[in-house]
Design an enzyme around this catalytic site. Sequence first.
Site, PDB file in Angstrom:
ATOM      1  N   TYR A  64       0.790  -1.287   0.533  1.00 44.31           N
ATOM      2  CA  TYR A  64      -0.114   0.436   0.121  1.00 44.31           C
ATOM      3  C   TYR A  64       0.920   1.341   0.080  1.00 44.31           C
ATOM      4  CZ  TYR A  64       1.364  -0.251   4.859  1.00 44.31           C
ATOM      5  OH  TYR A  64       1.539  -0.183   5.849  1.00 44.31           O
TER       6      TYR A  64
ATOM      7  N   MET B  55       7.234   4.344   0.810  1.00 46.38           N
ATOM      8  CA  MET B  55       6.874   5.312   1.595  1.00 46.38           C
ATOM      9  C   MET B  55       6.292   4.282   3.003  1.00 46.38           C
ATOM     10  SD  MET B  55       6.042   9.333   3.229  1.00 46.38           S
ATOM     11  CE  MET B  55       4.573   9.300   3.040  1.00 46.38           C
ATOM     12  N   PRO B  56       7.010   3.446   3.447  1.00 45.89           N
ATOM     13  CA  PRO B  56       6.381   2.556   4.327  1.00 45.89           C
ATOM     14  C   PRO B  56       6.014   3.314   5.854  1.00 45.89           C
ATOM     15  CG  PRO B  56       8.402   1.755   3.780  1.00 45.89           C
ATOM     16  CD  PRO B  56       8.524   2.759   3.245  1.00 45.89           C
ATOM     17  N   HIS B  57       4.623   2.735   6.131  1.00 44.92           N
ATOM     18  CA  HIS B  57       3.869   3.550   7.429  1.00 44.92           C
ATOM     19  C   HIS B  57       2.403   2.589   8.301  1.00 44.92           C
ATOM     20  CE1 HIS B  57       1.399   4.875   4.222  1.00 44.92           C
ATOM     21  NE2 HIS B  57       0.722   4.822   5.443  1.00 44.92           N
ATOM     22  N   ALA B  58       2.568   2.969   9.583  1.00 44.42           N
ATOM     23  CA  ALA B  58       2.127   2.065  10.404  1.00 44.42           C
ATOM     24  C   ALA B  58       0.875   3.245  10.835  1.00 44.42           C
ATOM     25  CB  ALA B  58       1.964   1.239  10.568  1.00 44.42           C
TER      26      ALA B  58
END
Length: 147
Positions: free
Chosen positions: A55, A64-67
């Site tokens: 995603y 742009m990995p993020h949670a």
Amino acid sequence: MLSKWLTAETVNIVNAIDNWQTAIDISAIPLLQNGVISSDYLQAIYHLHENIGPYYVLAPGIAMPHARPEEGVNSLGLSLLLVQQGVNFNSSNNDPVYVITLLAAPDSESHLEIIQNLAALFSNADDMNKIFHAKTCNEILNVIKHY
């Protein structure tokens, strides 16, 4: 503004990486070392990737990995990893990924200016090309200082 977050300590270059998990692990090192995130944050990113796919791969060559903030963010932070040979994130339209910017936001608002500046950077093809082909962190930082 991005120069506040992307510094010689939070920008890294590697030649090649075997997989997307390792790319995220390496991009997280400065944020983990500074206490910006906990290892729970990485586990949340991996879990989301497994459930809904990559995603966070935003465009060709850019991820742009993020949670969520409550999944291991202690403070606002950003890191950038350039993988010179690229790495596949299983994003058919956007692989290989060369630039991984790991974003950690402790709430829903404090990171909005970072996002705006990253969007401006990511939409500038000339500057992104300079980053994609950078050989040193200083070359990347010289581009970043304009955002």
